[in-house]
Design a protein around this motif. Structure first.
Motif, PDB file in Angstrom:
ATOM      1  N   THR A  36     -26.394 -32.890   6.590  1.00  0.00           N
ATOM      2  CA  THR A  36     -27.649 -32.873   6.966  1.00  0.00           C
ATOM      3  C   THR A  36     -28.598 -34.176   6.689  1.00  0.00           C
ATOM      4  O   THR A  36     -27.917 -35.135   6.082  1.00  0.00           O
ATOM      5  CB  THR A  36     -28.333 -31.956   6.021  1.00  0.00           C
ATOM      6  OG1 THR A  36     -27.963 -32.426   4.467  1.00  0.00           O
ATOM      7  CG2 THR A  36     -27.660 -30.375   5.956  1.00  0.00           C
ATOM      8  N   SER A  37     -29.446 -34.293   7.319  1.00  0.00           N
ATOM      9  CA  SER A  37     -30.380 -35.689   7.214  1.00  0.00           C
ATOM     10  C   SER A  37     -30.631 -36.145   5.669  1.00  0.00           C
ATOM     11  O   SER A  37     -30.336 -37.023   5.375  1.00  0.00           O
ATOM     12  CB  SER A  37     -31.607 -35.635   7.727  1.00  0.00           C
ATOM     13  OG  SER A  37     -31.723 -34.898   9.103  1.00  0.00           O
ATOM     14  N   ALA A 208     -25.586 -27.665   8.603  1.00  0.00           N
ATOM     15  CA  ALA A 208     -25.953 -28.998   8.916  1.00  0.00           C
ATOM     16  C   ALA A 208     -26.101 -29.266  10.304  1.00  0.00           C
ATOM     17  O   ALA A 208     -26.922 -29.938  10.826  1.00  0.00           O
ATOM     18  CB  ALA A 208     -24.995 -29.954   8.074  1.00  0.00           C
ATOM     19  N   GLU A 211     -29.527 -28.033  11.402  1.00  0.00           N
ATOM     20  CA  GLU A 211     -30.410 -28.803  10.826  1.00  0.00           C
ATOM     21  C   GLU A 211     -30.618 -30.238  11.503  1.00  0.00           C
ATOM     22  O   GLU A 211     -31.606 -30.855  11.959  1.00  0.00           O
ATOM     23  CB  GLU A 211     -30.209 -29.225   9.268  1.00  0.00           C
ATOM     24  CG  GLU A 211     -31.269 -29.958   8.770  1.00  0.00           C
ATOM     25  CD  GLU A 211     -31.087 -31.458   8.603  1.00  0.00           C
ATOM     26  OE1 GLU A 211     -32.242 -32.043   8.431  1.00  0.00           O
ATOM     27  OE2 GLU A 211     -30.062 -31.889   8.944  1.00  0.00           O
ATOM     28  N   ARG A 212     -29.299 -30.813  11.699  1.00  0.00           N
ATOM     29  CA  ARG A 212     -29.436 -32.406  12.735  1.00  0.00           C
ATOM     30  C   ARG A 212     -29.871 -31.974  13.782  1.00  0.00           C
ATOM     31  O   ARG A 212     -30.504 -32.951  14.658  1.00  0.00           O
ATOM     32  CB  ARG A 212     -27.997 -32.843  12.467  1.00  0.00           C
ATOM     33  CG  ARG A 212     -27.562 -33.193  11.216  1.00  0.00           C
ATOM     34  CD  ARG A 212     -28.514 -34.333  10.712  1.00  0.00           C
ATOM     35  NE  ARG A 212     -28.318 -35.556  11.179  1.00  0.00           N
ATOM     36  CZ  ARG A 212     -27.679 -36.594  10.813  1.00  0.00           C
ATOM     37  NH1 ARG A 212     -26.810 -36.421   9.731  1.00  0.00           N
ATOM     38  NH2 ARG A 212     -27.738 -37.675  11.509  1.00  0.00           N
ATOM     39  N   SER A 360     -37.129 -31.503   8.957  1.00  0.00           N
ATOM     40  CA  SER A 360     -36.509 -32.221   8.164  1.00  0.00           C
ATOM     41  C   SER A 360     -37.245 -33.296   7.514  1.00  0.00           C
ATOM     42  O   SER A 360     -37.805 -34.057   8.229  1.00  0.00           O
ATOM     43  CB  SER A 360     -35.087 -32.839   8.477  1.00  0.00           C
ATOM     44  OG  SER A 360     -34.674 -34.021   7.812  1.00  0.00           O
TER      45      SER A 360
END
Length: 495
Positions: A36-37, A208, A211-212, A360
Motif C-alpha cells: 500500500t502507499s 493493497a 488501494e494502489r 490514500s
C-alpha cells in the motif's frame, strides 16, 4: 478496552517464553502485488541500520488466556494463525533505486520456535525485558514482523499472552480481534478440530492492489486533494496547543494518560440524548473535544487528523493487516457556542472529511508536495463492533502501543467500551501534565453536559443517517448481516 503502554499492564509472576516464527531461507518467493502507499512510504522512512527499529513503532495486544498453557498446543495455534494470514508471512526486499518489493512464503512453510527465558519470573522484570526485546527485534524491514510471548501462571492454571508486531502488519482493529481469534484457535487445537475456514480472512496484499489502483487515479483536481489542500491552507500540519509546550530533552519518552470519562450509566444517558437529536457518539466526541479546546486554549477552530478503518469488503473483516487511512477534520466554533451548536458544527466537519475517506492520505500529501506527517490526531472506536467484546474485558485484554519519543505529537484515542467511555493520550514530555489534565477534564464535562443540553433544547429535528433497506439486510445470510453491521460501524465511525 484501554489503549496503553505495556509498562502500564501488570503482568503476574510466572514462567516466560518467547515464540518466534521461523522459515527456511529459500521459502521466500517474489510477489508482484504492491505494498500500500503508506506501507511503502513507511518502509522507506526506516533506517535499516537502526539498532532499535521497533522503538516508537511497534503495536500489540496483551490478554490472559482462560486455560492452562500446553506448549505443543500453543505452538500449533501460532502456526495456524500464520498460515491463515498471508500478511504475517510477508516481508519486503529493499532496493535503493525503487520502492520496497513484496516477498511471500507459503502457508505450510512457517514453523514456530519456543525460547524459554530462564531466571525471569517477576512481573516487573518480565515487562522490562519484553519492552526492550520488542524495540530491538521488530522492524518493517526484517522478518518476522510479529512476535509472541507467554507467561505461564502455574498457581492459577492460566497464562498471559503478548502479541506484538511492527505496525506494517497490524492495525488497531487487528489488535483487538486477535484476542478471540487466538483463543478460538487454541481451543480448536486442544480438542483436535480443524481450523475454521472463512472468506473473511482476505489477504492484505489483495487489498493493497485495490488501494494502489485507487491512489493512482488521484490528481490535483480530486475532491480528496481539495479537502486536504483546504485543511493545509496555512502550510503546516496542525499542532495541539503549541503555546503550552515547554522545552524538554529529546530522549524523554512521552507521558501517557488513560482514564474513564463516563461510567456506563452516564454514557447511556448521553447516548439516549444523542438518539433524540439523531447524532452519533462520534459527533459528540469531536464536538466535546472542540469545546474543551475552545474553553482551555481559547481556540475557535480545532484541526486534527483522524485515522479511519478502510476494510472495504467483508473478505477483510477478520484479516490481520494495516487497513487504515487518515482524513482531515476541521471544526470551527462560534465564540461561546454551546455543546448543541458544537455538535452541529462537528457533524458538518465530519461529513466534509468523507471526501477523503477512500483516498490514500500519503498519496494526497505527495500530490500536494507535503512531507510533514500528522502531529495531532484523534481516533474514536466503538468496541462493540467486535464479536464477543464482553469476553475481552474478562480476559484483561489491552491493546498496546510502543512508547513514543516525539517532541511535538499529541494523539488521543477515545473508546466506547462495555463499561463506559475511555480516553487515552500521549503527548510531548515538554507539555505540562496539569494542562493535559485540565483539558481532559473539560472534555469529560462537555460530554456530560450533552444530556441536559438536549433535554433543554428543541425536539429532535428528524435528521439521521440513511440505513440499508430491510430488503437488502434480509437478503443476506445471518452471519453476513452481522459482519455488515460491524463493517458499517467501524468504517462509519466518523459520523
Amino acid at each position: 478496552m484501554e489503549y496503553t503502554h505495556l509498562s502500564e499492564f501488570e503482568i503476574r509472576h510466572g514462567a516466560l517464553s518467547m515464540w518466534t516464527p521461523e522459515l527456511a531461507a529459500d521459502a521466500w518467493q517474489p510477489d508482484d502485488r504492491p505494498l500500500t502507499s503508506v506501507h511503502a512510504g513507511y518502509c522507506a522512512s526506516v533506517d535499516p541500520a537502526d539498532p532499535l527499529p521497533g522503538r516508537g513503532r511497534w503495536i500489540g495486544t496483551v490478554f490472559e488466556m482462560d486455560a492452562p498453557l500446553d506448549g505443543a498446543t500453543w505452538r500449533e495455534t501460532l502456526r495456524r494463525w500464520h498460515a491463515r494470514h498471508e500478511g504475517l508471512r510477508t516481508t519486503v526486499t529493499t532496493d535503493p533505486a525503487g520502492e520496497p518489493r513484496r516477498l511471500v512464503a507459503a502457508p505450510a512453510a512457517v514453523d514456530v520456535a519456543e525460547q524459554p527465558i530462564a531466571g525471569l519470573t517477576e512481573g516487573t522484570r518480565i515487562n522490562e525485558f519484553l519492552s526492550g526485546t520488542l524495540e530491538e527485534r521488530l522492524s518493517p524491514l526484517v522478518w518476522p514482523h510479529c512476535l509472541a510471548a507467554t507467561v505461564e501462571h502455574a498457581d492459577t492454571g492460566d497464562f498471559t499472552v503478548l502479541v506484538a508486531a511492527d505496525h506494517s502488519v497490524l492495525d488497531a482493529y487487528s489488535q483487538a480481534i486477535l484476542i478471540l481469534e487466538l483463543r478460538t484457535l487454541y481451543r480448536e487445537v486442544m480438542v483436535g478440530e480443524k481450523a475454521r475456514e472463512s472468506v473473511t480472512f482476505g489477504s492484505a496484499a489483495d487489498f493493497a492492489v485495490l488501494e494502489r489502483a485507487s491512489a493512482a487515479e488521484l490528481d490535483s483536481d480530486s475532491p480528496a486533494v481539495a479537502t486536504w489542500r483546504a485543511f493545509l491552507a496555512d502550510g503546516a500540519m496542525p499542532r495541539f496547543a503549541p503555546h503550552a509546550q515547554r522545552p524538554a530533552r529529546a530522549d524523554l519518552p512521552q507521558p501517557s494518560v488513560s482514564r474513564r470519562l463516563l461510567d456506563l450509566a452516564e454514557l447511556e444517558g448521553v447516548e439516549a440524548a444523542l438518539d433524540q437529536v439523531r447524532h452519533r457518539m462520534s459527533v459528540a466526541v469531536f464536538a466535546a473535544l472542540a469545546v474543551a479546546n475552545q474553553q482551555r486554549f481559547g481556540a475557535d477552530r480545532m484541526r486534527t487528523a483522524m485515522p479511519i478503518a478502510t476494510r472495504p469488503d467483508l473478505r477483510w473483516m477478520e484479516s490481520m493487516g494495516w487497513f487504515v487511512n487518515v482524513v482531515p477534520v476541521d471544526i470551527a466554533l462560534p465564540p461561546g457556542v454551546g455543546i448543541a451548536g458544537a455538535m452541529d458544527q462537528a457533524r458538518a466537519a465530519l461529513r466534509r472529511s468523507r471526501a477523503a475517506n477512500d483516498a490514500s492520505w500519503s498519496r494526497v500529501l505527495y500530490l500536494l508536495a507535503v512531507t510533514e506527517t500528522p502531529r495531532f490526531g484523534i481516533s474514536f472506536l466503538d468496541i462493540r463492533v467486535l464479536p464477543g467484546y464482553e469476553l475481552v474485558a474478562d480476559l484483561r485484554g489491552r491493546t498496546l502501543r510502543a512508547e513514543s519519543y516525539s517532541p511535538d505529537e499529541v494523539f488521543l484515542w477515545v473508546v466506547r467500551a462495555a463499561d463506559g467511555l475511555y480516553v487515552s493520550t500521549r503527548y510531548p514530555a515538554g507539555f505540562p501534565a496539569e494542562v493535559m489534565d485540565e483539558f481532559l477534564t473539560a472534555f469529560g464535562q462537555a460530554l456530560s453536559s450533552i444530556t441536559a443540553a438536549v433535554h433543554a433544547g428543541p425536539a429532535a429535528d428528524g435528521r439521521g443517517e440513511p440505513r440499508p433497506s430491510v430488503a437488502a439486510e434480509t437478503a443476506m445470510p445471518a452471519d453476513a448481516r452481522t459482519l455488515r453491521t460491524n463493517t458499517l460501524r467501524v468504517a462509519a465511525q466518523a459520523g
